[in-house]
Design a protein around this motif. Sequence first.
Motif, short mmCIF file in Angstrom:
data_model
loop_
_atom_site.label_atom_id
_atom_site.label_comp_id
_atom_site.label_asym_id
_atom_site.label_seq_id
_atom_site.Cartn_x
_atom_site.Cartn_y
_atom_site.Cartn_z
N GLU A 2 0.83 -1.20 0.00
CA GLU A 2 0.00 0.00 0.00
C GLU A 2 0.86 1.25 0.00
O GLU A 2 1.86 1.35 0.71
CB GLU A 2 -0.92 0.00 1.23
CG GLU A 2 -1.98 1.08 1.16
CD GLU A 2 -3.01 0.93 2.27
OE1 GLU A 2 -3.71 1.91 2.55
OE2 GLU A 2 -3.09 -0.17 2.84
N SER A 3 0.46 2.22 -0.80
CA SER A 3 1.22 3.47 -0.92
C SER A 3 1.07 4.30 0.36
O SER A 3 0.05 4.25 1.04
CB SER A 3 0.71 4.28 -2.11
OG SER A 3 1.29 5.55 -2.12
N ASN A 4 2.12 5.05 0.68
CA ASN A 4 2.04 5.97 1.82
C ASN A 4 1.83 7.41 1.38
O ASN A 4 2.07 8.35 2.12
CB ASN A 4 3.31 5.87 2.68
CG ASN A 4 4.57 6.21 1.90
OD1 ASN A 4 4.52 6.49 0.70
ND2 ASN A 4 5.69 6.19 2.59
N THR A 5 1.38 7.56 0.12
CA THR A 5 1.05 8.90 -0.38
C THR A 5 -0.38 8.91 -0.91
O THR A 5 -0.99 7.87 -1.13
CB THR A 5 2.00 9.34 -1.51
OG1 THR A 5 1.85 8.48 -2.64
CG2 THR A 5 3.45 9.34 -1.04
N MET A 6 -0.89 10.10 -1.13
CA MET A 6 -2.24 10.29 -1.65
C MET A 6 -2.24 11.51 -2.56
O MET A 6 -1.39 12.39 -2.45
CB MET A 6 -3.23 10.49 -0.49
CG MET A 6 -2.92 11.70 0.37
SD MET A 6 -4.02 11.84 1.81
CE MET A 6 -3.42 13.38 2.53
N LYS A 7 -3.21 11.56 -3.46
CA LYS A 7 -3.36 12.73 -4.32
C LYS A 7 -4.07 13.84 -3.55
O LYS A 7 -5.00 13.57 -2.78
CB LYS A 7 -4.15 12.38 -5.58
CG LYS A 7 -3.39 11.51 -6.58
CD LYS A 7 -4.21 11.27 -7.83
CE LYS A 7 -3.37 10.60 -8.92
NZ LYS A 7 -2.90 9.26 -8.52
N ALA A 8 -3.64 15.06 -3.76
CA ALA A 8 -4.24 16.20 -3.07
C ALA A 8 -4.18 17.43 -3.98
O ALA A 8 -3.25 17.59 -4.77
CB ALA A 8 -3.50 16.48 -1.76
N VAL A 9 -5.18 18.30 -3.83
CA VAL A 9 -5.18 19.58 -4.53
C VAL A 9 -4.54 20.61 -3.61
O VAL A 9 -5.03 20.84 -2.50
CB VAL A 9 -6.61 20.01 -4.91
CG1 VAL A 9 -6.60 21.37 -5.61
CG2 VAL A 9 -7.27 18.95 -5.79
N ILE A 10 -3.43 21.19 -4.06
CA ILE A 10 -2.64 22.05 -3.18
C ILE A 10 -2.47 23.45 -3.78
O ILE A 10 -2.62 23.66 -4.97
CB ILE A 10 -1.25 21.44 -2.90
CG1 ILE A 10 -0.41 21.40 -4.19
CG2 ILE A 10 -1.38 20.06 -2.27
CD1 ILE A 10 1.05 21.04 -3.94
N LYS A 11 -2.13 24.38 -2.88
CA LYS A 11 -1.77 25.75 -3.28
C LYS A 11 -0.46 26.10 -2.60
O LYS A 11 -0.29 25.90 -1.40
CB LYS A 11 -2.85 26.74 -2.84
CG LYS A 11 -2.57 28.19 -3.23
CD LYS A 11 -2.80 28.43 -4.71
CE LYS A 11 -2.75 29.93 -5.04
NZ LYS A 11 -3.12 30.21 -6.44
N GLU A 12 0.45 26.63 -3.39
CA GLU A 12 1.73 27.08 -2.86
C GLU A 12 1.51 28.22 -1.87
O GLU A 12 0.70 29.11 -2.09
CB GLU A 12 2.62 27.55 -4.01
CG GLU A 12 3.98 28.04 -3.58
CD GLU A 12 4.78 28.62 -4.76
OE1 GLU A 12 6.01 28.54 -4.73
OE2 GLU A 12 4.13 29.14 -5.69
#
Length: 417
Positions: A2-12
């Motif tokens: 299982e991955s330890n990352t996820m997709k996310a919508v981010i802003k700098e």
Amino acid sequence: MESNTMKAVIKETPRPDREWKKGLALAEVPIPEITNPTEVKIEVIATAICGTDVGIYNSKQSLKDEMISNSAPYVIIGHEFAGRIVDAGDVARRHLAGLLFERASNDKVLLDFVGKRSVDELAKDVDLISVLNENFIVSAEMHITCGRCHQCRIGQRHVCQNTRIKGIHEDGAFTRFVKVPAENIVLFKNGELPVEIIAFMDAVGNAVHTAQSVNLMGQTVAILGCGVQGLMATAIAKMSGASKIFVTDASKPGTGATHEKIVEKRFSMAKKFGADFCFDVAIPEEREKFIKTVKAETQGTGVDVVFEMSGNYKAYQDAFEVIRMGGTISLLGLPEGDVNIDFSKNVIFKGITIHGIIGRRVFETWEVMRSLLRAGLADKILEAGFITHQLPLEKFEEGFEAIRNGDGLKVILKPGS
């Protein structure tokens, strides 16, 4: 594995020495883990785009000023969501056990699980999280308050001096997992309300809080701004007994908010929610008609209440034009920069009461929302087609574009899709 990352919508995070570029990014980020005993980890089922998210996308100056002090290089945006609990710290487990006690009544499965145990005993049950996960959808108050300042101590947490907002100052819900303090959790039994409605109760709460600022029974109301908040306020005002509702919006030629689109989408929905009259005040003749209609329908007196939901400078002029002497104006919309007001003429000599509205009263507004939605507001929202788009998280750009071109009202994003 299982991955330890996820997709996310981010802003700098904005910085003083460089341009804060418009837009958002889809990125792989670490899955959050419980690091504080008061935290709850939630798997997001649905999240919703709100006006603040659009402002962040557009790098609005007021939001730049708010986010410039963030220490992390980016923030996961989004603060409207519905999900299921998947983990909790030790202190959080006790709080969740207390919530379960409150919500277990008239439910045999939950009553059998609780039994005659104390909150402390229940908190230690290894099955607590799985029972909550299986039986409840959750959302949360995403204004994180300190609990120590004067306002928090006197029951005004919505104006806490040290408020941190998830999706602005800390990582939010446009992703698969989000962490929030346990005391901010709100539980909904499976089937109590549609998941898509729970996903934007934060936004409904803003409109409810605005409506809570005045007794609406038998009152004439002008609602300035017919976006998400204005439409919600219209529905709530009608359910709260308002006698006449006047709604305005302003078209912008060359954008998605054309006069035709406003009439077709926003005004038609406002009338479904209970508006008696709708006016496009960007058209001089329509604005004049708005003011004349208010005067005619109130025997020259003016409306009892104005809800300003747009943040448009010209709407402030309209508010003071149509409010009666001794009336109330509640302000939710966020104008950019300064607004010139003749306080002597428009406020003092008219005896006007002005309320500034922020967030939701914690947790009074949430319980009022729950009651209104269960009493028929949720059905009205769904039947009216208020939710215009449901998209996978990866198609967030499509959702923002729908809002920008006037085709989208409430846009739901689903991280698991």
